[in-house]
Design an enzyme around this catalytic site. Structure first.
Site, PDB file in Angstrom:
ATOM      1  N   ARG A 148      44.714  41.027  50.780  1.00 54.36           N
ATOM      2  CA  ARG A 148      43.765  42.060  50.368  1.00 54.36           C
ATOM      3  C   ARG A 148      43.409  43.005  51.531  1.00 54.36           C
ATOM      4  O   ARG A 148      43.854  44.132  51.571  1.00 54.36           O
ATOM      5  CB  ARG A 148      42.489  41.418  49.811  1.00 54.36           C
ATOM      6  CG  ARG A 148      42.723  40.394  48.682  1.00 54.36           C
ATOM      7  CD  ARG A 148      43.082  41.085  47.388  1.00 54.36           C
ATOM      8  NE  ARG A 148      43.357  40.155  46.300  1.00 54.36           N
ATOM      9  CZ  ARG A 148      42.449  39.741  45.400  1.00 54.36           C
ATOM     10  NH1 ARG A 148      41.208  40.146  45.476  1.00 54.36           N
ATOM     11  NH2 ARG A 148      42.806  38.921  44.426  1.00 54.36           N
ATOM     12  N   HIS A 177      41.719  35.082  49.930  1.00 48.35           N
ATOM     13  CA  HIS A 177      40.629  35.665  50.714  1.00 48.35           C
ATOM     14  C   HIS A 177      40.287  34.671  51.832  1.00 48.35           C
ATOM     15  O   HIS A 177      40.308  33.461  51.600  1.00 48.35           O
ATOM     16  CB  HIS A 177      39.350  35.832  49.864  1.00 48.35           C
ATOM     17  CG  HIS A 177      39.260  37.091  49.077  1.00 48.35           C
ATOM     18  ND1 HIS A 177      38.732  37.110  47.794  1.00 48.35           N
ATOM     19  CD2 HIS A 177      39.569  38.388  49.376  1.00 48.35           C
ATOM     20  CE1 HIS A 177      38.737  38.361  47.344  1.00 48.35           C
ATOM     21  NE2 HIS A 177      39.235  39.155  48.282  1.00 48.35           N
ATOM     22  N   CYS A 275      31.853  33.270  47.304  1.00 45.95           N
ATOM     23  CA  CYS A 275      32.268  34.512  46.638  1.00 45.95           C
ATOM     24  C   CYS A 275      31.101  35.179  45.920  1.00 45.95           C
ATOM     25  O   CYS A 275      31.065  36.397  45.784  1.00 45.95           O
ATOM     26  CB  CYS A 275      33.345  34.242  45.603  1.00 45.95           C
ATOM     27  SG  CYS A 275      34.853  33.533  46.221  1.00 45.95           S
TER      28      CYS A 275
HETATM   29  N1  ARG Z   1      38.973  37.401  40.736  1.00 43.95           N
HETATM   30  C1  ARG Z   1      38.449  37.838  41.998  1.00 43.95           C
HETATM   31  C2  ARG Z   1      39.540  38.507  42.799  1.00 43.95           C
HETATM   32  O1  ARG Z   1      40.655  38.060  42.742  1.00 43.95           O
HETATM   33  C3  ARG Z   1      37.853  36.695  42.734  1.00 43.95           C
HETATM   34  C4  ARG Z   1      37.174  37.106  44.001  1.00 43.95           C
HETATM   35  C5  ARG Z   1      36.635  35.965  44.785  1.00 43.95           C
HETATM   36  N2  ARG Z   1      35.866  36.413  45.867  1.00 43.95           N
HETATM   37  C6  ARG Z   1      35.910  35.924  47.113  1.00 43.95           C
HETATM   38  N3  ARG Z   1      35.048  36.340  47.975  1.00 43.95           N
HETATM   39  N4  ARG Z   1      36.826  35.082  47.479  1.00 43.95           N
HETATM   40  O2  ARG Z   1      39.305  39.464  43.477  1.00 43.95           O
END
Ligand code: ARG
Length: 290
Positions: A148, A177, A275
């Protein structure tokens, strides 16, 4: 006879309650797939997501956290994952710029909330997903990349916050993440303590973590897969997945008080306790709620 004190007696753990931003999962569902946990064809239960989230919120309030809420928006089912809404350190709010189009509109909503709260908002020029990938520990910011958040944003963050940014490369798409693979347990400068899943990182990043944090807790596959590392710590209490039982034992050994919460519904979107939680590291916030 001399008895060596166990680790738990050597380090004094103290709680520093957080100020946190959360977003009620009123519109939670899984309608697209941007990580391997998400299965849009399988049913989700929004009411269950809300009640699990409320349990998390209550745990925070019991710990004395100041919890703020941002209004959830229809059509943005992942907005519950407030950690991704930005990075707030020293009263500066660096905005999120999401990788996937499905989540991009969240960036502006979180930025508006930061502005209305009187934070000094800096618009990101590069792709980043906020505290999901950017974890403050001591004087440095640990920054995930690979799935990401971009390396360009790591450089931008170093400038914006005037802090050292340590880039860590994530290599497993189930731990996409940084906050799914690494938990900050004690963020006080000089007392830094973390936990992580070694296999989630490339060799160079793992070596960097070993060098910086030789006393880190290494978490096993099972507890990482139930999102045990997606934990929120105040320096004493660690709110983590109820099913991460070995990790909870490791935490107790190290002098922490683990608090297990059940967020299995939110795990259907690939999220857990951390999260759902954005730390607001700012001295003052404008009063927003009654
Ligand atoms: N479905 C979300 C995504 O893929 C989940 C995000 C989870 N957030 C985190 N801080 N790990 O973006």
């Amino acid at each position: 006879m001399t008895i060596t004190a166990p680790a738990s007696e050597r380090t004094e753990r103290t709680a520093q309650p957080l100020t946190a931003l959360m977003c009620r999962p009123t519109h939670f569902t899984v309608s697209y797939r941007i990580n391997p946990w998400m299965h849009p064809d399988e049913a989700t239960d929004t009411a269950r997501a809300v009640s699990q989230w409320e349990e998390l919120r209550r745990a925070f309030v019991r710990l004395g956290f100041a919890v703020h809420e941002i209004d959830p928006a229809p059509g943005l089912p992942d907005m519950v994952f407030a950690a991704n809404g930005g990075l707030v350190v020293d009263g500066i709010a660096y905005t999120a710029s999401f990788t996937h189009p499905e989540r991009q509109p969240e960036g502006a909503l979180y930025a508006d909330w930061f502005r209305a709260s009187g934070l000094n908002v800096v618009e990101a020029r590069h792709i980043n997903e906020g505290e999901g990938d950017l974890l403050t520990v001591g004087d440095v910011i640990l920054a995930g990349t690979g799935f990401r958040t971009s390396l360009d944003s790591h450089r931008e963050i170093a400038e914006v916050f005037g802090r050292e940014v340590v880039s860590l490369r994530l290599v497993r798409d189930d731990f996409y993440h940084l906050d799914t693979a690494l938990a900050v347990l004690d963020d006080r400068a000089g007392q830094e303590h973390i936990a992580y899943l070694p296999s989630a990182f490339d060799d160079a990043s793992r070596a960097e973590l070993e060098r910086r944090y030789p006393d880190a807790i290494l978490v096993d596959e099972h507890d990482a897969a139930v999102f045990g590392l997606n934990a929120v710590s105040d320096g004493l209490h660690v709110v983590t997945a109820a099913r991460a039982t070995t990790f909870q034992h490791q935490l107790r050994e190290a002098g922490y008080e683990p608090i297990g919460v059940d967020l299995t519904e939110l795990l259907l979107a690939g999220g857990g306790a951390k999260c759902c939680t954005l730390a607001l590291r700012a001295d003052t916030l404008n009063p927003r709620e009654a």
